[in-house]
Design an enzyme around this catalytic site. Structure first.
Site, short mmCIF file in Angstrom:
data_model
loop_
_atom_site.label_atom_id
_atom_site.label_comp_id
_atom_site.label_asym_id
_atom_site.label_seq_id
_atom_site.Cartn_x
_atom_site.Cartn_y
_atom_site.Cartn_z
N GLU A 35 -58.70 14.57 4.53
CA GLU A 35 -57.55 14.30 3.69
C GLU A 35 -58.05 13.37 2.59
O GLU A 35 -58.63 12.32 2.89
CB GLU A 35 -56.45 13.62 4.51
CG GLU A 35 -55.16 13.59 3.75
CD GLU A 35 -54.10 12.69 4.38
OE1 GLU A 35 -54.16 12.41 5.59
OE2 GLU A 35 -53.21 12.26 3.62
N ARG A 260 -64.15 11.14 18.72
CA ARG A 260 -64.53 10.56 17.44
C ARG A 260 -65.53 9.44 17.64
O ARG A 260 -65.66 8.87 18.73
CB ARG A 260 -63.30 10.09 16.66
CG ARG A 260 -62.41 9.13 17.39
CD ARG A 260 -61.06 8.99 16.70
NE ARG A 260 -61.16 8.43 15.38
CZ ARG A 260 -60.57 8.95 14.29
NH1 ARG A 260 -59.86 10.04 14.39
NH2 ARG A 260 -60.69 8.38 13.14
N LYS A 270 -59.47 4.90 8.04
CA LYS A 270 -59.35 4.82 6.58
C LYS A 270 -58.29 3.81 6.17
O LYS A 270 -58.44 3.13 5.17
CB LYS A 270 -59.03 6.20 6.01
CG LYS A 270 -60.28 7.05 5.86
CD LYS A 270 -60.01 8.31 5.08
CE LYS A 270 -59.34 9.32 5.96
NZ LYS A 270 -59.25 10.66 5.34
P1 ATP Z 1 -58.89 8.10 9.77
O1 ATP Z 1 -58.46 7.95 11.18
O2 ATP Z 1 -60.06 7.25 9.40
O3 ATP Z 1 -57.79 8.05 8.78
P2 ATP Z 1 -58.81 10.92 9.66
O4 ATP Z 1 -59.09 11.65 10.89
O5 ATP Z 1 -57.38 10.82 9.26
O6 ATP Z 1 -59.53 9.53 9.70
P3 ATP Z 1 -59.59 12.96 7.89
O7 ATP Z 1 -59.87 12.88 6.45
O8 ATP Z 1 -58.40 13.70 8.33
O9 ATP Z 1 -59.57 11.49 8.43
O10 ATP Z 1 -60.88 13.47 8.65
C1 ATP Z 1 -61.56 14.63 8.32
C2 ATP Z 1 -62.29 15.12 9.51
O11 ATP Z 1 -63.18 14.13 10.01
C3 ATP Z 1 -61.34 15.45 10.64
O12 ATP Z 1 -61.73 16.69 11.20
C4 ATP Z 1 -61.51 14.34 11.61
O13 ATP Z 1 -61.29 14.77 12.91
C5 ATP Z 1 -62.97 13.91 11.37
N1 ATP Z 1 -63.14 12.50 11.68
C6 ATP Z 1 -62.44 11.47 11.21
N2 ATP Z 1 -62.84 10.31 11.75
C7 ATP Z 1 -63.84 10.61 12.61
C8 ATP Z 1 -64.68 9.85 13.50
N3 ATP Z 1 -64.55 8.54 13.61
N4 ATP Z 1 -65.60 10.51 14.21
C9 ATP Z 1 -65.75 11.84 14.10
N5 ATP Z 1 -65.00 12.61 13.30
C10 ATP Z 1 -64.05 12.02 12.56
MG MG Z 2 -56.63 13.09 9.58
#
Ligand code: ATP
Ligand code: MG
Length: 561
Positions: A35, A260, A270
């Site tokens: 995102e 994760r 984020k």
């Molecule tokens: P945050 O929790 O930091 O806001 P998010 O999951 O909302 O992260 P996205 O931009 O939606 O962030 O993530 C893009 C991809 O990266 C998704 O498929 C998510 O599952 C993966 N991802 C995000 N954080 C991690 C992590 N700590 N380890 C592994 N994969 C991750």
């Molecule tokens: Mg997300």
């Protein structure tokens, strides 16, 4: 693919099975779906390496798709940084960058189709009421009073939602599933909400936006993704994704969840990283202390080291906190073999070699990198006045202190044995201002012809040849291994490490790297790995970021000499 066999993880096992059974006609098509509401961090790198790595190893494809369904939080700046970071990490996506917002028309049509099938309805309940009607894990929910609206009425109301006839939040489009489901997410989840907010790509075209869950599964399906790999928290959403695709009779990717990445002494959310940036706890998303890819890159990390780290930690389904030392070791291992070793004194203490002629200068030969047999040597100037590291001298040495102290002899790396004869201190403060030594001319190059042993080897620079520069040392951004553990009434900010950045304005380096170019890496002997900051350095005035300390590698050398 051969070499990957040993590290075959459960995801590869699933894919291998699908290839065997011909589930997706032999296709492997993954995607990385960020995102665009923040910069990528090391956790995302894990997901990137996984998704792009699978596509590469199975000769498949990996899309880059921005899941941009929340215009309030998203921005083109983030899109650009995400693309830039992925390329820097060494991956290329299939075709153009894709955007969920490119599918808005299609998603709208899908919503209409659901309404026509009697599987979605327009609900007038406020957000608060929706929550109240949802029930709890223990108690079933209650149907919305609008649940049984006719298809015609729903079509009319949904169109009017789109046309901007209702206020923000006044209505939602909800899936008609089951208010008593044991899966909370299946209790008539919202599919569309009204939100008057310009989208960074579609501008003011829409005042209704699809919910993430609706857009995400339909985007994966539209792109023909075979293995939709995501983190564990989406396990609960899978039933909803399946329901949406079944209801619309659409192609199903297979969702696979993995744990994760959590890293010690940092946060990987984020939202939290954004707080650090907005509240100026760091200088920006690319502050070298940040766990973002931009931060790690500016700190001096290489894409290889990050890829190797991601490979080493592997993928699993249980959550854990990975020790940040593992990440640091991956860059140490690479730089240890590859970069030039030079001498730089971070906290200088002046040394005068009293038996060395005042106007004499000479050069000594230094090895560029003992780990690299083709690394060669270079000349380093030596003269009567030098700098050594302040911590390498003690007037009153504790028992195991083998470095310089009054009457002790040590080796100056590549140069001579010296013995401390005198210490000058400031009358008022008592601070040591200068030390005097004598040198043994017979030990040139750092070896004694009579086999005399010394217990320490110090790095040094010639005072008149050295050049002054700025160096920044970094420590963990947080003092707690898990910064999310907080005392009652406090938040993660209370765990910030007040000493995570140490600025040194007067470090002295050997002249050979005076013109070090931004982006170059060095080992400063005994002090760690350093990177010429690409943003703050000016021609002839490099600013060095410490990528990582050396850890104990020098301790071993001290013992063996
Ligand atoms: P945050 O929790 O930091 O806001 P998010 O999951 O909302 O992260 P996205 O931009 O939606 O962030 O993530 C893009 C991809 O990266 C998704 O498929 C998510 O599952 C993966 N991802 C995000 N954080 C991690 C992590 N700590 N380890 C592994 N994969 C991750
Ligand atoms: Mg997300």
């Amino acid at each position: 693919m051969e070499e990957k066999k040993e590290t075959k993880n459960f995801i590869r096992e699933i894919i291998d099975k699908d290839l065997e059974t011909g589930k997706y006609e032999g296709r492997v098509h993954t995607r990385f779906p960020p995102e665009p509401n923040g910069y990528l961090h090391i956790g995302h790198a894990k997901s990137i390496c996984l998704n792009f790595g699978l596509a590469k190893d199975y000769s498949g494809k990996c899309n880059l798709r921005m899941d941009d369904t929340n215009p309030e939080k998203e921005d083109i700046e983030y899109v650009n940084s995400i693309q830039d970071n992925i390329k820097w990490l060494g991956f290329n996506w299939n075709g153009e960058t894709l955007f969920a917002s490119d599918y808005y028309d299609k998603l709208y049509d899908h919503a209409i189709a659901l309404i026509k099938k009697g599987k979605a309805y327009v609900c007038d309940l406020s957000q608060e009421k929706v929550r109240e009607y949802r029930g709890t894990v223990k108690a079933p929910g209650k149907n919305s009073p609008n649940r049984d609206r006719s298809i015609e009425e729903n079509l009319d109301l949904f169109m009017r939602m789109k046309n901007g006839e209702f206020a923000d939040g006044a209505k939602t489009l909800r899936a008609k599933i089951d208010m008593t489901s044991q899966h909370m997410i299946m209790r008539d989840p919202p599919l569309y909400r009204i939100k008057r907010y310009d989208h960074f790509r579609t501008g003011s075209k829409w005042c209704i936006y699809p919910m993430y869950d609706f857009a995400h599964c339909l985007s994966d399906s539209a792109e023909g993704i075979t293995h939709s790999i995501c983190t564990m928290e989406f396990e609960n959403n899978r039933v909803l994704y399946d329901w949406v695709l079944d209801a619309l009779e659409l192609y199903h990717p297979q969702q696979i969840e993995f744990a994760r990445l959590n890293l010690s002494y940092t946060v990987l959310s984020k939202r939290k990283l954004l707080t650090l940036v907005n509240d100026k706890h760091v200088s920006g998303w690319d502050d070298p202390r940040m766990p973002t890819l931009s931060g790690l890159r500016r700190r001096g990390y290489t894409p290889e080291a990050i890829r190797i780290f991601c490979d080493k930690i592997g993928v699993a389904r249980f959550n854990s906190i990975i020790d940040v030392v593992l990440l640091e070791n991956s860059i140490r291992e690479q730089l240890n073999k590859e970069v030039l070793r030079v001498m730089g004194v971070l906290e200088p203490l002046k040394v005068v070699i009293t038996n060395y002629p005042e106007d004499k200068e000479e050069t000594v030969e230094a090895i560029n990198n003992p780990e690299d047999e083709n690394g060669g040597t270079r000349k380093v100037p030596f003269s009567r006045e030098l700098y050594i590291e302040r911590e390498d001298f003690k007037i009153d040495p504790p028992k195991k202190f083998f470095r310089l102290s009054p009457g002790k002899e040590v080796r100056l790396r590549y140069a001579y044995y010296v013995t401390c004869t005198d210490v000058l201190t400031d009358d008022k403060t008592g601070e040591i201002t200068e030390i005097h030594c004598t040198y043994d001319p017979a030990t040139k190059g750092g070896d004694s012809p009579d086999g005399r042993k010394v217990k320490a080897t110090l790095h040094w620079v010639s005072a008149k040849h050295a050049y002054k520069c700025k160096v920044r040392l970094y420590d963990h951004l947080f003092i707690k291994r898990d910064p999310n553990e907080v005392e009652e009434g406090k938040d993660f900010i209370s765990n910030l490490n007040p000493n995570s950045l140490q600025m040194i304005d007067n470090a002295f380096l050997e002249p050979s790297i005076k013109d070090a170019l931004p982006g170059t890496r060095y080992q400063f002997e005994r002090k760690g790995y350093f990177f010429v900051d690409p943003v703050d350095s000016k021609p002839g005035q490099p600013v060095f970021n410490r990528v990582a300390s050396l850890r104990d590698s020098w301790a071993k050398i001290e013992q063996s000499q």
